[in-house]
Every structure is written in C-alpha cells, then in structure tokens.
Design a protein around this motif. Structure first.
Motif, PDB file in Angstrom:
ATOM      1  N   ASN A  91       0.866  -1.368   0.163  1.00 44.96           N
ATOM      2  CA  ASN A  91       0.195  -0.361  -0.210  1.00 44.96           C
ATOM      3  C   ASN A  91       0.815   1.138   0.138  1.00 44.96           C
ATOM      4  N   GLN A  92       2.013   1.331   0.824  1.00 41.55           N
ATOM      5  CA  GLN A  92       3.081   2.415   0.416  1.00 41.55           C
ATOM      6  C   GLN A  92       3.904   2.535  -0.366  1.00 41.55           C
ATOM      7  N   ARG A  93       3.840   1.457  -1.564  1.00 40.28           N
ATOM      8  CA  ARG A  93       4.044   2.438  -2.816  1.00 40.28           C
ATOM      9  C   ARG A  93       3.432   2.168  -3.537  1.00 40.28           C
ATOM     10  N   ALA A  94       1.770   1.969  -3.362  1.00 44.57           N
ATOM     11  CA  ALA A  94       0.657   2.632  -4.157  1.00 44.57           C
ATOM     12  C   ALA A  94       0.952   3.784  -3.431  1.00 44.57           C
ATOM     13  N   LYS A  95       0.736   4.096  -2.608  1.00 46.41           N
ATOM     14  CA  LYS A  95       0.974   5.601  -2.706  1.00 46.41           C
ATOM     15  C   LYS A  95       2.002   6.582  -3.191  1.00 46.41           C
ATOM     16  N   LEU A  96       3.349   5.374  -3.206  1.00 51.12           N
ATOM     17  CA  LEU A  96       4.156   6.681  -3.835  1.00 51.12           C
ATOM     18  C   LEU A  96       3.807   6.760  -5.233  1.00 51.12           C
ATOM     19  N   LEU A  97       3.829   5.694  -5.941  1.00 50.06           N
ATOM     20  CA  LEU A  97       3.099   5.728  -6.882  1.00 50.06           C
ATOM     21  C   LEU A  97       1.750   6.351  -7.843  1.00 50.06           C
ATOM     22  N   THR A  98       0.888   6.909  -7.036  1.00 50.15           N
ATOM     23  CA  THR A  98      -0.083   7.389  -6.774  1.00 50.15           C
ATOM     24  C   THR A  98       0.303   9.006  -7.229  1.00 50.15           C
ATOM     25  N   ALA A  99       0.818   9.322  -5.994  1.00 51.27           N
ATOM     26  CA  ALA A  99       1.493  10.656  -5.983  1.00 51.27           C
ATOM     27  C   ALA A  99       2.291  10.714  -7.505  1.00 51.27           C
ATOM     28  N   ILE A 100       3.385  10.266  -7.553  1.00 51.78           N
ATOM     29  CA  ILE A 100       3.650  10.291  -9.069  1.00 51.78           C
ATOM     30  C   ILE A 100       2.817  10.771 -10.747  1.00 51.78           C
ATOM     31  N   LYS A 101       2.060   9.866 -10.688  1.00 53.09           N
ATOM     32  CA  LYS A 101       0.964   9.499 -11.336  1.00 53.09           C
ATOM     33  C   LYS A 101       0.086  11.063 -11.063  1.00 53.09           C
ATOM     34  N   LEU A 102      -0.302  11.166  -9.635  1.00 51.51           N
ATOM     35  CA  LEU A 102      -0.812  13.054  -9.822  1.00 51.51           C
ATOM     36  C   LEU A 102      -0.177  14.095 -10.007  1.00 51.51           C
ATOM     37  N   TYR A 103       0.952  14.091  -9.900  1.00 52.36           N
ATOM     38  CA  TYR A 103       2.864  15.444  -9.881  1.00 52.36           C
ATOM     39  C   TYR A 103       2.210  15.152 -11.376  1.00 52.36           C
ATOM     40  N   GLU A 104       2.385  14.481 -12.592  1.00 50.49           N
ATOM     41  CA  GLU A 104       2.662  14.161 -13.808  1.00 50.49           C
ATOM     42  C   GLU A 104       1.308  14.723 -14.820  1.00 50.49           C
ATOM     43  N   ASP A 105       0.130  14.673 -13.590  1.00 45.21           N
ATOM     44  CA  ASP A 105      -1.397  15.027 -14.290  1.00 45.21           C
ATOM     45  C   ASP A 105      -1.023  16.338 -14.294  1.00 45.21           C
ATOM     46  N   GLY A 106      -0.138  16.895 -12.933  1.00 44.48           N
ATOM     47  CA  GLY A 106      -0.789  18.624 -12.680  1.00 44.48           C
ATOM     48  C   GLY A 106      -1.624  18.262 -11.304  1.00 44.48           C
ATOM     49  N   LYS A 107      -1.425  17.428 -10.872  1.00 42.72           N
ATOM     50  CA  LYS A 107      -2.444  17.661  -9.412  1.00 42.72           C
ATOM     51  C   LYS A 107      -1.778  17.361  -8.066  1.00 42.72           C
ATOM     52  N   TYR A 108      -1.132  18.685  -7.819  1.00 44.10           N
ATOM     53  CA  TYR A 108       0.362  18.617  -7.203  1.00 44.10           C
ATOM     54  C   TYR A 108      -0.484  18.785  -5.735  1.00 44.10           C
ATOM     55  N   GLN A 109      -1.016  19.232  -5.270  1.00 46.42           N
ATOM     56  CA  GLN A 109      -1.578  19.471  -4.103  1.00 46.42           C
ATOM     57  C   GLN A 109      -2.624  18.006  -3.662  1.00 46.42           C
ATOM     58  N   ASP A 110      -2.903  17.135  -4.562  1.00 48.61           N
ATOM     59  CA  ASP A 110      -3.217  15.811  -4.078  1.00 48.61           C
ATOM     60  C   ASP A 110      -1.974  15.066  -3.860  1.00 48.61           C
ATOM     61  N   ALA A 111      -0.687  15.139  -5.240  1.00 52.74           N
ATOM     62  CA  ALA A 111      -0.027  14.415  -4.365  1.00 52.74           C
ATOM     63  C   ALA A 111       1.193  14.704  -3.342  1.00 52.74           C
ATOM     64  N   LEU A 115       2.305  11.919  -0.535  1.00 52.61           N
ATOM     65  CA  LEU A 115       3.319  11.964  -0.413  1.00 52.61           C
ATOM     66  C   LEU A 115       3.378  11.765   1.256  1.00 52.61           C
ATOM     67  N   ASP A 116       2.702  12.530   1.924  1.00 47.76           N
ATOM     68  CA  ASP A 116       2.281  13.172   3.254  1.00 47.76           C
ATOM     69  C   ASP A 116       1.909  11.728   3.810  1.00 47.76           C
ATOM     70  N   ASP A 117       0.916  10.931   3.619  1.00 48.77           N
ATOM     71  CA  ASP A 117       0.731   9.074   3.983  1.00 48.77           C
ATOM     72  C   ASP A 117       1.932   8.386   3.836  1.00 48.77           C
ATOM     73  N   ALA A 118       2.830   8.360   3.193  1.00 48.19           N
ATOM     74  CA  ALA A 118       3.300   7.595   2.588  1.00 48.19           C
ATOM     75  C   ALA A 118       4.758   7.177   4.263  1.00 48.19           C
ATOM     76  N   SER A 119       4.963   6.116   3.858  1.00 50.40           N
ATOM     77  CA  SER A 119       5.748   6.111   5.322  1.00 50.40           C
ATOM     78  C   SER A 119       6.358   4.923   4.409  1.00 50.40           C
ATOM     79  N   VAL A 120       8.021   4.410   4.346  1.00 54.79           N
ATOM     80  CA  VAL A 120       9.277   3.695   3.622  1.00 54.79           C
ATOM     81  C   VAL A 120      10.114   3.473   4.901  1.00 54.79           C
TER      82      VAL A 120
END
Length: 215
Positions: A91-111, A115-120
């Motif tokens: 789930n943590q890896r999915a959070k990071l991948l989701t953040a990357i996708k959101l960044y690429e889509d220009g949804k920076y605040q959502d990203a 990122l804040d919720d991810a723990s590695v």
C-alpha cells in the motif's frame, strides 16, 4: 474448651483452615484470570498476524496486477485504490506511485497528500519523496515550502555524491527564481567544490551566480 494434641484451641484451628481455604480460592481465581487474559492475548495476536499477512498478500497481488496494466489511466486508478486500502508495504508503494501519477497530471496538492501519508524504510526513497514534494511546491509557487522539503532531503542524503548535488541544484534554481543570488552562489560553490563531476558545466552556472551576486 477442647484442645488438640498441640494444645491449640479447635476454634482457632478452624479459623486458620477457613482463612487458608479463602486465600487458596483467591489465588486460584487470580491464576485462572491470568491464564484467560494470556490466552486471549495469544489468540488476538495470532488473529492479527494472520489477518495482517492476508492483507499484505492481497495488496501485493493487487499491486502486481496494477504493475502489468498497460493503460495509464486504468493503472492510475488501480494504484490509487490500493493506496487507499491500507498501510502495508504494498500500500505504501502504491501511495508513492499514485503521487507520481498525480504529479504528472499536474495535481500537485493531491500528490503532496499522498507523499505526506507514505512511509518507507529506505533513506534513498525518502530523499526522493522529499524532492518530489518540493517539486510539487515549486509548481504551486510555494518556494519556501519547497526549500524546506529540499533541506529535509539533504539531511537524509547524508553526503551521497549523487543525491546531494542533485538536491543542491534544485535549491539553486529556486534561489535564482527568488533573485537570492547569494544563496544560489552557495549552492553552485558546494557543487563545484565537492561534486564537480556531477554537473559538467557547473563553472558556467557558478560564474553566472557570482556575477549576479556582485562577487
């Protein structure tokens, strides 16, 4: 009054016996209670372990399927669903991948939220998280917040000769945007002095910052 062979009154002996039986009964109840609690803890621990392992296995299987998805839009939805479903390693890896996708889509605040919720556990990945978060803030024109993220990234990089100059370069770009040429010069000086091989034309940027800073 009747006495026994040791000259102890019978009623005293009976009181002592009753007291001993009462204490034994209390001790027995305490032992039984402790055993019940212990068994409950063990059973609860086993239930948690098997549920946890099952959740991890499901998340791992789900993210494996998502990794194979060729449609970017569908894949992004799959990653987001996994990211929102729990807090295990997949789930943590999915959070990071989701953040990357959101960044690429220009949804920076959502990203940033993901990122804040991810723990590695990896310091290298943590540096990447701080950098991506900083990049989000740059695109939101929140330069001070971005610099704070890059400072955190530098702390985690701990002298890594690839990561540190990479982050310093990001800082230099922000300082130039803010017309803080003194700080920009400091960044290029650090790269030029400690990591000269990282940026082949670092001297050009160093000179540009030096002139702008009036040095």
């Amino acid at each position: 009054m009747e006495k026994n062979s040791n000259n102890v009154p019978t009623n005293v002996m009976e009181e002592q016996a009753e007291r001993g039986n009462a204490i034994a009964k209390v001790n027995k109840n305490v032992i039984i209670a402790c055993v019940v609690v212990f068994v409950a803890i063990i059973c609860g621990g086993l239930v948690w372990y098997f549920v946890h392992q099952n959740n991890v296995a499901k998340a791992q299987e789900a993210i494996g399927v998502a990794d194979m998805e060729m449609n970017d839009s569908i894949q992004a939805v799959m990653y987001k669903d996994i990211a929102d479903a729990g807090s295990n390693a997949p789930n943590q890896r999915a959070k990071l991948l989701t953040a990357i996708k959101l960044y690429e889509d220009g949804k920076y605040q959502d990203a940033i939220g993901y990122l804040d919720d991810a723990s590695v556990d990896s310091d290298v990945i943590t540096v990447g998280i701080y950098c991506l978060k900083g990049d989000c803030y740059v695109n939101l024109k929140k330069f001070d917040e971005a610099l704070g993220c890059y400072a955190d990234a530098l702390d985690k990089a701990e002298g890594n000769d690839q990561l540190v100059p990479y982050v310093l370069l990001k800082e230099a770009n922000i300082y130039r945007e803010q017309k803080n040429y003194e700080k920009e010069l400091e960044c290029y000086t650090a790269i030029r002095t400690d990591y000269p091989m990282f940026l082949s034309d670092v001297d050009k940027y160093y000179e540009r910052a030096r002139l702008a800073a009036g040095k």
